[in-house]
Design a protein around this motif. Structure first.
Motif, PDB file in Angstrom:
ATOM      1  N   GLY A 146       7.032  78.309 -28.349  1.00 41.07           N
ATOM      2  CA  GLY A 146       8.033  78.369 -27.665  1.00 41.07           C
ATOM      3  C   GLY A 146       9.116  79.262 -27.758  1.00 41.07           C
ATOM      4  O   GLY A 146       9.429  79.649 -29.256  1.00 41.07           O
ATOM      5  N   TYR A 147       9.989  80.013 -26.984  1.00 33.75           N
ATOM      6  CA  TYR A 147      11.346  80.819 -27.225  1.00 33.75           C
ATOM      7  C   TYR A 147      12.400  79.793 -26.250  1.00 33.75           C
ATOM      8  O   TYR A 147      12.448  80.007 -25.190  1.00 33.75           O
ATOM      9  CB  TYR A 147      11.060  81.822 -27.821  1.00 33.75           C
ATOM     10  CG  TYR A 147      12.414  82.833 -27.572  1.00 33.75           C
ATOM     11  CD1 TYR A 147      12.560  83.843 -28.643  1.00 33.75           C
ATOM     12  CD2 TYR A 147      13.276  83.895 -26.604  1.00 33.75           C
ATOM     13  CE1 TYR A 147      13.646  84.047 -28.896  1.00 33.75           C
ATOM     14  CE2 TYR A 147      14.253  84.506 -26.700  1.00 33.75           C
ATOM     15  CZ  TYR A 147      14.706  84.420 -28.087  1.00 33.75           C
ATOM     16  OH  TYR A 147      15.684  85.358 -28.554  1.00 33.75           O
ATOM     17  N   GLY A 200      16.361  68.414 -19.725  1.00 36.91           N
ATOM     18  CA  GLY A 200      15.757  70.056 -19.336  1.00 36.91           C
ATOM     19  C   GLY A 200      14.479  69.581 -18.331  1.00 36.91           C
ATOM     20  O   GLY A 200      14.227  69.199 -17.928  1.00 36.91           O
ATOM     21  N   GLY A 201      14.079  70.635 -18.413  1.00 33.42           N
ATOM     22  CA  GLY A 201      12.403  71.162 -17.678  1.00 33.42           C
ATOM     23  C   GLY A 201      12.049  72.335 -17.116  1.00 33.42           C
ATOM     24  O   GLY A 201      12.045  72.986 -17.292  1.00 33.42           O
ATOM     25  N   SER A 202      10.981  72.022 -15.895  1.00 35.10           N
ATOM     26  CA  SER A 202      10.472  73.754 -15.769  1.00 35.10           C
ATOM     27  C   SER A 202      10.240  72.445 -14.016  1.00 35.10           C
ATOM     28  O   SER A 202      10.032  71.614 -13.554  1.00 35.10           O
ATOM     29  CB  SER A 202       9.423  74.052 -16.372  1.00 35.10           C
ATOM     30  OG  SER A 202       8.547  72.751 -16.250  1.00 35.10           O
ATOM     31  N   VAL A 204       8.312  78.210 -17.850  1.00 33.44           N
ATOM     32  CA  VAL A 204       9.292  78.401 -18.047  1.00 33.44           C
ATOM     33  C   VAL A 204      10.794  77.142 -17.448  1.00 33.44           C
ATOM     34  O   VAL A 204      10.561  77.143 -16.686  1.00 33.44           O
ATOM     35  CB  VAL A 204       9.553  79.771 -17.124  1.00 33.44           C
ATOM     36  CG1 VAL A 204      11.483  80.223 -17.372  1.00 33.44           C
ATOM     37  CG2 VAL A 204       8.918  80.997 -17.684  1.00 33.44           C
ATOM     38  N   GLY A 205      11.683  77.494 -17.873  1.00 36.49           N
ATOM     39  CA  GLY A 205      12.401  76.210 -17.646  1.00 36.49           C
ATOM     40  C   GLY A 205      13.535  76.473 -18.441  1.00 36.49           C
ATOM     41  O   GLY A 205      14.877  77.655 -18.966  1.00 36.49           O
ATOM     42  N   ILE A 237      11.104  79.298 -22.980  1.00 36.47           N
ATOM     43  CA  ILE A 237       9.512  79.687 -22.718  1.00 36.47           C
ATOM     44  C   ILE A 237       8.958  79.263 -22.952  1.00 36.47           C
ATOM     45  O   ILE A 237       9.051  79.478 -24.381  1.00 36.47           O
ATOM     46  CB  ILE A 237       9.150  81.871 -21.937  1.00 36.47           C
ATOM     47  CG1 ILE A 237       9.765  82.306 -23.496  1.00 36.47           C
ATOM     48  CG2 ILE A 237      10.268  81.940 -20.831  1.00 36.47           C
ATOM     49  CD1 ILE A 237       8.778  83.629 -22.872  1.00 36.47           C
ATOM     50  N   SER A 238       7.210  79.010 -22.724  1.00 39.59           N
ATOM     51  CA  SER A 238       6.495  78.278 -24.288  1.00 39.59           C
ATOM     52  C   SER A 238       5.738  78.255 -23.103  1.00 39.59           C
ATOM     53  O   SER A 238       5.227  79.039 -21.987  1.00 39.59           O
ATOM     54  CB  SER A 238       7.064  76.820 -24.105  1.00 39.59           C
ATOM     55  OG  SER A 238       6.667  76.062 -22.931  1.00 39.59           O
TER      56      SER A 238
END
Length: 193
Positions: free
Chosen positions: A152-153, A40-42, A187-188, A165-166
């Motif tokens: 984050g969540y 993942g990532g952003s 956000v990613g 989101i973190s």
């Protein structure tokens, strides 16, 4: 703020009710499990007098339902214009390239505590535009450490794909840190969250 907290607790409750979906039988699996990879990532973009393009991929492994860790890469380009009435007096351009490692602990299935030590290499060009003189440009290169800590969540959007989101904060606070003294909002999307 009250509405935000109510939404957070509601989403946490929904996730706890669905927690059995995310549990895997780790006792029967031995060795490397490709289904536990985290990818993942952003990606972030801001344009205007302050411009920033940020690409931050990450890869890792979910060692258990409670612990994940991996590596990340940071790549950013930015520009900031300083105005005095109707003219630009200073322009800063910078590129950031770096990376580090990250770790997460999941006290609840979709809520995580995040820690990310990293080192970034920064190239900055500052140009001054005096009113009655030629412009002056200065170039600097330096490296700077950061230690991002936060929480984050993540929310599943189907299968192993999720959106997260973190909110993070650089606790080292080096004066040249790209994060300054600000909260870092990310956000990613990713696979395996």
């Amino acid at each position: 703020m009250k509405r935000l907290l109510i939404c957070f607790f509601f989403l946490t409750g929904v996730q706890l009710a669905q927690a059995q979906y995310y549990k895997t039988d780790t006792a029967t699996r031995k060795g490397f499990d490709p289904s536990r990879l985290v990818l993942g990532g952003s990606l972030g973009m801001v344009f205007g007098d302050y411009t920033n393009v940020d690409i931050s991929p990450l890869v890792g492994y979910r060692f258990s339902d409670y612990i994940a860790a991996g590596v990340n890469i940071n790549a950013q380009y930015g520009q900031n214009k300083w105005w005095e009435y109707d003219r630009v007096t200073q322009r800063d351009k910078y590129t950031i390239f770096g990376g580090g490692i990250w770790g997460r602990v999941y006290p609840l299935p979709m809520v995580f505590i995040h820690i990310q030590p990293e080192y970034n290499f920064i190239t900055q060009n500052t140009t001054y535009y005096p009113q009655n003189a030629e412009k002056q440009t200065y170039k600097t290169n330096y490296g700077v450490p950061s230690l991002l800590v936060g929480a984050g969540y993540t929310q599943s959007v189907g299968g192993r794909v999720g959106i997260g989101i973190s909110i993070l904060y650089d606790v080292i606070q080096d004066r040249r840190s790209p994060y300054n003294n600000n909260l870092v909002y990310r956000v990613g999307a990713g696979l395996g969250f």
